[in-house]
Design a protein around this motif. Structure first.
Motif, short mmCIF file in Angstrom:
data_model
loop_
_atom_site.label_atom_id
_atom_site.label_comp_id
_atom_site.label_asym_id
_atom_site.label_seq_id
_atom_site.Cartn_x
_atom_site.Cartn_y
_atom_site.Cartn_z
N ALA A 156 19.89 65.14 17.34
CA ALA A 156 20.18 66.06 16.24
C ALA A 156 19.25 67.26 16.29
O ALA A 156 18.08 67.13 16.66
CB ALA A 156 20.04 65.34 14.92
N PRO A 157 19.73 68.42 15.93
CA PRO A 157 18.91 69.64 15.95
C PRO A 157 17.91 69.66 14.80
O PRO A 157 17.93 70.55 13.94
CB PRO A 157 19.95 70.76 15.84
N THR A 158 17.05 68.66 14.75
CA THR A 158 16.03 68.57 13.70
C THR A 158 14.71 68.26 14.38
O THR A 158 14.58 68.29 15.59
CB THR A 158 16.37 67.46 12.70
N THR A 159 13.72 67.93 13.57
CA THR A 159 12.42 67.57 14.13
C THR A 159 12.36 66.11 14.54
O THR A 159 11.35 65.65 15.05
CB THR A 159 11.32 67.83 13.09
N SER A 160 13.43 65.37 14.34
CA SER A 160 13.44 63.95 14.68
C SER A 160 13.63 63.75 16.17
O SER A 160 14.62 64.22 16.74
CB SER A 160 14.57 63.24 13.92
N PRO A 161 12.71 63.05 16.85
CA PRO A 161 12.85 62.83 18.30
C PRO A 161 13.88 61.76 18.60
O PRO A 161 14.25 60.95 17.74
CB PRO A 161 11.45 62.38 18.72
N GLY A 162 14.36 61.72 19.84
CA GLY A 162 15.20 60.62 20.27
C GLY A 162 14.37 59.35 20.35
O GLY A 162 13.13 59.40 20.36
N LYS A 163 15.04 58.20 20.40
CA LYS A 163 14.33 56.91 20.46
C LYS A 163 14.83 56.12 21.67
O LYS A 163 16.02 55.91 21.84
CB LYS A 163 14.61 56.09 19.19
N LEU A 164 13.89 55.69 22.49
CA LEU A 164 14.18 54.83 23.63
C LEU A 164 13.33 53.58 23.51
O LEU A 164 12.09 53.64 23.64
CB LEU A 164 13.87 55.55 24.95
N THR A 165 13.97 52.45 23.22
CA THR A 165 13.25 51.18 23.05
C THR A 165 13.71 50.19 24.11
O THR A 165 14.91 49.98 24.29
CB THR A 165 13.50 50.60 21.65
N ILE A 166 12.75 49.60 24.80
CA ILE A 166 13.02 48.63 25.85
C ILE A 166 12.56 47.26 25.38
O ILE A 166 11.40 47.10 24.96
CB ILE A 166 12.30 49.01 27.16
N ASP A 226 9.77 64.85 21.74
CA ASP A 226 11.11 64.88 22.34
C ASP A 226 11.78 63.51 22.28
O ASP A 226 12.89 63.37 21.77
CB ASP A 226 11.04 65.36 23.78
N VAL A 227 11.11 62.51 22.85
CA VAL A 227 11.65 61.14 22.86
C VAL A 227 10.50 60.16 22.63
O VAL A 227 9.52 60.18 23.37
CB VAL A 227 12.34 60.80 24.20
N VAL A 228 10.63 59.34 21.62
CA VAL A 228 9.66 58.26 21.38
C VAL A 228 10.09 57.07 22.23
O VAL A 228 11.21 56.57 22.08
CB VAL A 228 9.61 57.86 19.89
N VAL A 229 9.21 56.63 23.12
CA VAL A 229 9.50 55.50 24.00
C VAL A 229 8.55 54.36 23.66
O VAL A 229 7.33 54.54 23.62
CB VAL A 229 9.33 55.87 25.49
N VAL A 276 13.48 51.01 16.63
CA VAL A 276 14.31 52.19 16.87
C VAL A 276 14.57 53.03 15.63
O VAL A 276 14.86 54.23 15.74
CB VAL A 276 15.67 51.81 17.50
N ALA A 277 14.45 52.42 14.44
CA ALA A 277 14.86 53.14 13.23
C ALA A 277 13.74 53.35 12.22
O ALA A 277 13.87 54.19 11.33
CB ALA A 277 16.00 52.38 12.53
N VAL A 278 12.65 52.59 12.35
CA VAL A 278 11.55 52.71 11.38
C VAL A 278 10.32 53.33 12.04
O VAL A 278 9.78 54.31 11.53
CB VAL A 278 11.20 51.34 10.78
N LYS A 279 9.90 52.76 13.15
CA LYS A 279 8.72 53.29 13.83
C LYS A 279 8.99 54.70 14.33
O LYS A 279 10.10 55.04 14.75
CB LYS A 279 8.35 52.39 15.02
N SER A 290 6.08 41.53 16.49
CA SER A 290 6.00 41.16 15.07
C SER A 290 5.84 42.40 14.20
O SER A 290 5.04 42.41 13.27
CB SER A 290 4.87 40.15 14.83
N TRP A 291 6.58 43.45 14.52
CA TRP A 291 6.67 44.67 13.73
C TRP A 291 5.38 45.49 13.74
O TRP A 291 5.21 46.40 12.94
CB TRP A 291 7.07 44.35 12.28
N ARG A 292 4.47 45.18 14.66
CA ARG A 292 3.20 45.90 14.74
C ARG A 292 2.88 46.27 16.18
O ARG A 292 3.38 45.66 17.13
CB ARG A 292 2.06 45.04 14.19
#
Length: 335
Positions: A156-166, A226-229, A276-279, A290-292
């Motif tokens: 999205a054209p906002t300040t929110s980066p993409g999310k890549l979670t492995i 850009d992308v949070v990994v 992917v949606a909170v962190k 464990s969420w940390r």
């Protein structure tokens, strides 16, 4: 994939809640290995947060369509598609990424959940590598690299980066590279391809350990703007398919452990949703359990670990040179 717990977390951590008003409306996500288990449950939970468009990336389109039909019943307003993806095939992975580039105008989240435990030694014909290491490390790295530009440019054209979670494992903290002490300079990747030294448990654990080394190095090239990994361990989860792929003795131990301490699939999948949606940017380049945020495998903090990280990086870039990984990374902005 379900995993045994990280030390000290399975028994004492409580499920993290979601922020009030959290919504994924208008966002697009890809989840690999999403027709069953944790992948399917995480799809349900993301759709419950009003995710607008979901791509189920699966090896079996038939099983994927059956899963999609269930999801469409509960979230009829969302767009849910099933795309073919074979993690044992570099050709399939490249074709999948090319399809993302051609057909998606937006991509906000990529959750790379596909993985496996192999009870016996088997080489992937296309690549010549042992299958669990191929899927859990090499193929996952290739897909991650190919999706990075899309997560950067199609978000999205906002300040929110993409999310890549492995998806990773607490067992990664016990991984040891199968290097011959008499030949410590031998290539890391090919050391997994020897049937004589194969161990189903060790190979799975270490295939996940390799991702710690890769992620640490990757953050030198990818900006959190850009992308949070990040990588995430769901803890040991009961009721998933991975136990059926374990050796019999290991499977019996796993089932017994699960009966006493295992997390539900819903709880395990909530760690994915959290990643992917909170962190946010604070989780960039981190191992989550464990969420940390949790430290990486201990040896990575030593000079020897840093040397292994550099060697693994060079070998990985050489293995995947056909896809131009260095060119992809050089195009990533560092702020």
């Amino acid at each position: 994939m379900s995993t045994f717990p990280s030390p000290g977390t399975q028994f004492c951590e409580r499920q993290a809640g979601l922020p009030a008003g959290l919504s994924l409306s208008s966002k697009v996500a890809i989840i690999t290995g999403s027709n069953a288990g944790l992948g399917f449950e995480s799809a349900k939970q993301l759709l419950a947060l009003n995710l607008s468009h979901l791509i189920l990336a699966v090896r079996s389109v038939e099983k994927g369509e059956a899963a999609a039909a269930k999801l469409r019943q509960s979230t009829p307003k969302a767009t849910i598609e099933v795309w073919k993806l074979d993690m044992c095939s570099y050709v399939s992975i490249q074709a999948f990424a090319e399809r993302v580039g051609k057909e998606l105008t937006r991509l906000d989240i990529a959750l790379l959940n596909a993985g496996l435990v192999k009870p016996s030694f088997e080489l992937v014909k296309e690549t010549g590598h042992e299958e669990s290491m191929q899927v859990n490390y090499l193929s996952t790295v290739l897909l991650a690299l190919l999706l990075l530009p899309h997560l950067q440019t199609k978000r999205a054209p906002t300040t929110s980066p993409g999310k890549l979670t492995i998806v990773n494992s607490g067992l990664s903290l016990t991984g040891k590279l199968p290097l011959n002490p008499k030949n410590p300079s031998q290539p890391i990747l090919t050391s997994f391809d020897d049937a004589k030294t194969f161990s189903s448990t060790t190979w799975y654990n270490t295939s996940k350990t390799l991702m710690h080394l890769f992620l640490w190095k990757l953050t030198e090239f990818v900006s959190a703007d850009d992308v949070v990994v990040n990588i995430v361990d769901p803890g040991y989860v009961k009721g998933t398919e991975s136990v059926s792929n374990m050796p019999k003795v290991t499977a019996l131990v796993a089932k017994g452990f699960a009966a006493v301490t295992g997390r539900s699939v819903e709880t395990g999948a909530s760690t994915y949703v959290d990643a992917v949606a909170v962190k946010g940017r604070e989780s960039h380049g981190c191992f989550l359990t464990s969420w940390r945020v949790h430290p990486f495998v201990p040896f990575l903090y030593t000079p020897e670990g840093k040397e292994l990280m550099e060697r693994l990086w060079e070998e990985t870039m050489a293995e995947l040179a056909f896809a131009g990984p260095n060119e992809i990374l050089s195009s990533q902005s560092k702020g």
